[in-house]
Design an enzyme around this catalytic site. Structure first.
Site, PDB file in Angstrom:
ATOM      1  N   GLY A  70       0.874  -1.175  -0.130  1.00  0.00           N
ATOM      2  CA  GLY A  70       0.008   0.062   0.088  1.00  0.00           C
ATOM      3  C   GLY A  70       0.989   1.386   0.040  1.00  0.00           C
ATOM      4  N   SER A  71       1.911   1.276   0.732  1.00  0.00           N
ATOM      5  CA  SER A  71       2.888   2.516   0.838  1.00  0.00           C
ATOM      6  C   SER A  71       3.288   2.897  -0.468  1.00  0.00           C
ATOM      7  CB  SER A  71       3.994   2.157   1.945  1.00  0.00           C
ATOM      8  OG  SER A  71       3.495   1.911   3.121  1.00  0.00           O
ATOM      9  N   GLN A 179      -7.632   0.194   3.272  1.00  0.00           N
ATOM     10  CA  GLN A 179      -8.739  -0.476   4.533  1.00  0.00           C
ATOM     11  C   GLN A 179      -9.976  -0.792   3.582  1.00  0.00           C
ATOM     12  OE1 GLN A 179      -8.093  -1.398   7.541  1.00  0.00           O
ATOM     13  NE2 GLN A 179      -5.882  -0.487   7.599  1.00  0.00           N
ATOM     14  N   SER A 199      -3.432  -3.099  -0.814  1.00  0.00           N
ATOM     15  CA  SER A 199      -2.524  -3.986  -0.216  1.00  0.00           C
ATOM     16  C   SER A 199      -3.081  -5.258   0.407  1.00  0.00           C
ATOM     17  CB  SER A 199      -1.926  -3.330   1.002  1.00  0.00           C
ATOM     18  OG  SER A 199      -1.015  -3.731   1.642  1.00  0.00           O
ATOM     19  N   HIS A 201      -2.316  -7.415   2.575  1.00  0.00           N
ATOM     20  CA  HIS A 201      -2.195  -8.188   3.818  1.00  0.00           C
ATOM     21  C   HIS A 201      -3.300  -7.462   4.764  1.00  0.00           C
ATOM     22  CE1 HIS A 201      -0.158  -4.784   6.291  1.00  0.00           C
ATOM     23  NE2 HIS A 201       0.135  -4.319   5.240  1.00  0.00           N
ATOM     24  N   CYS A 324       1.595   2.022  12.560  1.00  0.00           N
ATOM     25  CA  CYS A 324       2.760   3.013  12.143  1.00  0.00           C
ATOM     26  C   CYS A 324       3.127   3.899  13.233  1.00  0.00           C
ATOM     27  CB  CYS A 324       2.418   3.492  10.889  1.00  0.00           C
ATOM     28  SG  CYS A 324       1.581   2.297   9.766  1.00  0.00           S
TER      29      CYS A 324
HETATM   30  C1  LIG Z   1      -1.526  -0.124   5.986  1.00  0.00           C
HETATM   31  C2  LIG Z   1      -2.129   0.798   5.222  1.00  0.00           C
HETATM   32  C3  LIG Z   1      -1.228   1.320   4.341  1.00  0.00           C
HETATM   33  C4  LIG Z   1       0.201   0.826   4.198  1.00  0.00           C
HETATM   34  O1  LIG Z   1      -0.001  -0.644   3.445  1.00  0.00           O
HETATM   35  P1  LIG Z   1       1.462  -1.430   3.476  1.00  0.00           P
HETATM   36  O2  LIG Z   1       1.066  -2.416   2.309  1.00  0.00           O
HETATM   37  O3  LIG Z   1       1.628  -1.641   4.751  1.00  0.00           O
HETATM   38  O4  LIG Z   1       2.448  -0.582   2.856  1.00  0.00           O
HETATM   39  C5  LIG Z   1      -1.390   2.585   3.607  1.00  0.00           C
HETATM   40  N1  LIG Z   1      -2.790   3.063   3.811  1.00  0.00           N
HETATM   41  C6  LIG Z   1      -3.637   2.547   4.902  1.00  0.00           C
HETATM   42  C7  LIG Z   1      -4.838   3.271   4.799  1.00  0.00           C
HETATM   43  C8  LIG Z   1      -3.331   1.438   5.423  1.00  0.00           C
HETATM   44  O5  LIG Z   1      -4.054   0.918   6.389  1.00  0.00           O
END
Ligand SMILES: *Cc1c(COP(=O)(O)O)cnc(C)c1O
Length: 395
Positions: A70-71, A179, A199, A201, A324
């Site tokens: 996601g990042s 999310q 993302s 996971h 985080c």
């Molecule tokens: C977890 C999350 C991310 C980051 O995703 P990763 O796969 O862990 O890098 C970004 N935005 C939101 C809203 C998240 O909950």
């Protein structure tokens, strides 16, 4: 009893995704870029996964770019939009005060480079409106980025309406849907979204894999140089086992979404109703426009960190905000954005449920959390001052 109630930080992998990951590792070890048959078989697995994910989102396969999560997808979406040729000379970005840091930090960096950032107020309910976005857009706005659902307080934003506004004004629109994907119905063929991040996971796939959706025609900046993978936009041998597992996890999440959300929201509502009975506490975020699995509270007079440690001792894995920001002593920017003062924001608790949680676990949390809150208040000098009238209650 052991209760895992931190599913917004990461979720247990779905068994079908684990099976796929193992099978792909064992059987499809060829490099998708290789011309021989082993490579071509791997390439087929890769493109099948892309097609499947696209179908589940109402997108086309050539609009999906795999990323490390996601990042990375958030970063790539933002840099793509600001560097889009059609945005030449435009240096204004609209976002919200409670985005994930994977959005806020790139925006802060762009601000140092001369971009002007407008962060919309999310109000005490943690919601933005399409009208707010419309008012904030200027002739020099190059990007609007608003998260689909907030990771700390679970509030769901009117993404379809915001997309309409952006399209009407000709501004590129990105949503961090990390999310939301696998938890809320998403049909990109109907929504006017230009970029979307997801993302694996967060919906039962593996960590370290995600995707950027970029609408056909929306500019995509090359993020990693060095190879022709992902149509020249992200070099590097594809993480095929993770990609295939992500596709399987999303398929399962989407197919079970309705029944899962019914089950999860019933547990969430029971938790909210029960925890509300604790004196001097408040639910964070709108009670109805929220993710089915999100429970977020502030308890006055205690420290969220102590609460977490005591709950962990009782077998309950929870969070005080997002994973985080844990580990830093600053209160959550999300809780500050909805108007919680520092003292109150420090006493936060986030419980996030999945369909793996049970009613018995909810009962257990409803028994333990009030106990631990009462215990911590009993030893808290701040609480003593509140009780003695030396300090005013805020909640
Ligand atoms: C977890 C999350 C991310 C980051 O995703 P990763 O796969 O862990 O890098 C970004 N935005 C939101 C809203 C998240 O909950």
């Amino acid at each position: 009893m052991k209760v895992y109630a931190d599913n917004a930080a990461t979720r247990k992998m779905r068994p079908a995704a684990i099976d796929t990951m193992l099978k792909t590792t064992e059987e499809y070890y060829g490099n998708p870029s290789s011309l021989h048959s082993m490579g071509q078989r791997a390439k087929e697995v890769l493109e099948d996964a892309r097609q499947s994910i696209a179908n589940l989102l109402g997108a086309n396969a050539n609009e999906i770019y795999f990323t490390s999560g996601g990042s990375e997808a958030d970063n790539q979406a933002i840099y793509s939009a600001v560097h889009a040729p059609k945005n030449k000379g435009k240096k204004h970005i609209v976002s919200t005060a409670f985005e994930h840091h994977a959005v806020l930090h790139p925006l802060e960096k762009l601000e140092k480079e001369g971009y002007e950032i407008t962060l919309l107020d999310v109000g005490e309910k943690g919601l933005v409106t399409a009208e707010q976005v419309a008012k904030a857009i200027r002739p020099d706005t190059c990007l609007v980025t608003v998260m689909y659902a907030n990771n700390e307080i679970g509030t769901i934003q009117p993404i379809a309406e915001i997309g309409e506004v952006c399209r009407e004004k000709g501004v590129l629109f990105h949503t961090d849907a990390v999310q939301a994907v696998g938890h809320l119905p998403i049909d990109l063929s109907k929504m006017k979204v230009d970029y979307l991040s997801l993302s694996a996971h967060k919906f039962g796939g593996p960590r370290g894999i995600g995707a950027l959706y970029a609408r056909r025609g929306a500019y995509v900046a090359t993020f990693v140089e060095g190879g022709a993978q992902e149509r020249n936009k992200r070099a590097g041998t594809e993480n095929l086992p993770a990609i295939a597992a992500m596709a399987v996890a999303l398929d399962e999440a989407v197919k079970n979404m309705k029944s899962a959300n019914t089950k999860i929201s019933a547990m969430r509502d029971r938790l909210i109703d029960g925890l509300k009975k604790i004196p001097h506490c408040a639910l964070n975020g709108d009670q109805t426009k929220r993710l089915s699995g999100n429970v977020s509270f502030c308890f006055e007079g205690i420290e969220g960190e102590s609460l977490l440690l005591w709950l962990d001792e009782a077998g309950i894995c929870a969070s005080s905000g997002s994973a985080c920001t844990s580990g830093s002593l600053d209160p959550s920017h999300v809780l500050l954005a909805i108007g919680r003062v520092h003292d109150v924001a420090h006493g936060s608790l986030r419980l996030t449920l999945s369909e793996d949680n049970t009613d018995e676990e909810v009962d257990y949390m409803l028994e333990k959390i009030p106990e631990v809150v009462a215990y911590l208040r009993g030893i808290s000098p701040v609480w003593r001052d509140l009780v003695n009238g030396k300090r005013q209650y805020i909640l």
